[in-house]
Design a protein around this motif. Structure first.
Motif: not given
Length: 343
Positions: A60-89
Motif C-alpha cells: 500500500g505504501e509503495a502504491l500510494a507513491e506510484e499511482v494516482e488512481a486504483v481500481f479494486f476488483a478483488a472479492p468483497a471484504g478486501i477494499s474495505s481494509r485497503l482502500a481508505p488508506p489510499l484515499a486518505e493519501r
C-alpha cells in the motif's frame, strides 16, 4: 495518469485491462494479485500473451507513491481494509466490490461481515454514472454499482421520478450469463451444470436487493420494495433485466418511451429502444452500452421495462472507467468507444 488494478486475475479485471490498454489518458502501470504475485499477466490470461506485465504483491505504501488512481476488483471484504488508506493519501479509488454500497447494518445483514470504517461509508459516492455525475466529480472513493443494480436502476429510476408506476412492489426478473459468478471454481459454474440449463439462485436473499431498493429511494425519490429473482442462463456474458409494475394512470408505452428518451438525451451509453424494438444481450456485448425499452400492456395495466447490459463492461469495468473519466474531467467516453461485438 498512472493507475493500478488490485485483484487483477478475475473476469472484470480482464475487461479493465482491455479498456485501459487503449485509454488515451490513463496508463495501467501496476497489476496487484497476491495469489499469483511473481508471475506474469500472460500466464493468467493467455489471450494477453503479447503483454509481459508482471503481477505484483500488495504494498500500500509503495502504491500510494506510484499511482494516482486504483481500481479494486478483488472479492468483497478486501477494499474495505485497503482502500481508505489510499484515499486518505489522495489516491482516487474506484471499488468494483460491494464494500461501500450499503450502510453498516445493511452490510452486516446481507454480506455477513463487518462494514468499512463508518466515515468512509458516508464519504463514498455511489457511482451510477448517469445519475450521480456531480458527486462523482468530487469523490475521493467511488463505489461502483453491482451489475444487476446497474441494469435495473437505469430502467427503473426514470419511472420513479416521473411517477409512471403506481405504488407497490416492483418485480425484477434478472437473467445473467455465468461470468457474473466470477472465475472461482464452483459446482454451479461447471459446464455440465450450466449447459442446456437455466436456474434461479439466492431468491429473496441476493445482496443486490438492498442495493437496488436503497438507491431507488435515494436517487429516484420513492421508497420501493423489490422482488428480485436472479437467474443463470447458459451464456458467458450479458444481463437482461425485466421489470414488472402496475402503470400509473395515463401512462402508455409510447409516453413512457418518450419520457425516458428525454431523461437520457445526453447520456452517451444509454440507448432507448423505440416501441416494438426490445433490448437484446447480443446487441450490447463487449460494449459499455445499456439498451432499455418499455411496454405498457393495455389489457392488464402493467408496465414492463427491459434493460440489457454486458455484465463485465457496463456492469463492472466499463462503468468503473466511465466513473474515472467523470472524476478526472475527461470526456465521459474516453477509452470506452467500444462497438458491440456481433455475432
Amino acid at each position: 495518469m498512472k493507475v493500478a488494478v488490485v485483484g487483477a486475475t478475475g473476469y472484470g479485471s480482464a475487461e479493465l485491462i482491455r479498456i485501459l490498454h487503449r485509454h488515451p489518458y490513463a496508463d495501467l502501470t501496476q497489476l496487484i494479485s497476491s495469489s499469483t504475485a511473481g508471475g506474469e499477466l500472460k500466464e493468467v490470461f493467455p489471450h494477453l500473451s503479447h503483454l509481459s506485465q508482471p503481477l505484483e504483491v500488495w504494498d500500500g505504501e509503495a502504491l500510494a507513491e506510484e499511482v494516482e488512481a486504483v481500481f479494486f476488483a478483488a472479492p468483497a471484504g478486501i477494499s474495505s481494509r485497503l482502500a481508505p488508506p489510499l484515499a486518505e493519501r489522495g489516491v482516487r479509488v474506484i471499488d468494483l466490490a460491494g464494500d461501500f454500497r450499503l450502510e453498516g447494518e445493511e452490510y452486516r445483514k446481507w454480506y455477513g461481515a463487518e462494514p468499512p470504517a463508518h466515515p468512509w461509508l458516508e464519504r463514498a459516492v455511489y457511482g451510477l454514472s448517469e445519475w450521480s455525475a456531480p458527486a462523482i466529480r468530487q469523490a475521493e472513493l467511488i463505489a461502483n454499482p453491482g451489475c444487476y443494480p446497474t441494469a435495473t436502476l437505469l430502467a427503473l429510476l426514470p419511472l420513479l421520478q416521473a411517477g409512471s408506476i403506481a405504488d407497490g412492489p416492483v418485480t425484477v426478473d434478472a437473467k445473467s450469463g455465468i461470468s457474473g459468478a466470477g472465475r472461482g471454481l464452483k459446482r454451479t459454474s461447471l459446464f455440465a451444470e450450466v449447459n442446456e440449463n437455466m436456474f434461479p439462485y439466492q431468491v429473496g436473499v441476493h445482496r443486490h436487493t438492498p442495493e437496488i431498493e436503497g438507491h431507488a429511494a435515494r436517487i429516484g425519490g420513492r421508497e420501493t420494495q423489490v422482488i428480485f429473482i436472479p437467474q443463470i442462463v447458459p451464456m458467458s456474458r450479458g444481463i437482461l433485466v425485466t421489470l414488472y409494475a402496475p402503470a400509473a394512470a395515463g401512462w402508455t408505452g409510447a409516453r413512457v418511451t418518450e419520457m425516458v428518451k428525454e431523461v437520457y438525451r445526453e447520456a452517451p451509453f444509454v440507448r432507448v429502444r423505440d416501441q416494438g424494438a426490445w433490448p437484446r444481450t447480443k446487441d450490447v456485448q463487449g460494449s459499455n452500452f445499456c439498451d432499455i425499452g418499455f411496454h405498457v400492456d393495455e389489457r392488464t395495466g402493467m408496465l414492463v421495462g427491459m434493460a440489457a447490459i454486458d455484465n463485465l463492461v457496463k456492469g463492472a469495468a466499463g462503468q468503473a472507467v466511465q466513473n474515472l473519466n467523470l472524476r478526472m474531467g475527461w470526456p465521459e467516453t474516453a477509452g470506452l468507444d467500444l462497438l458491440p461485438q456481433y455475432p
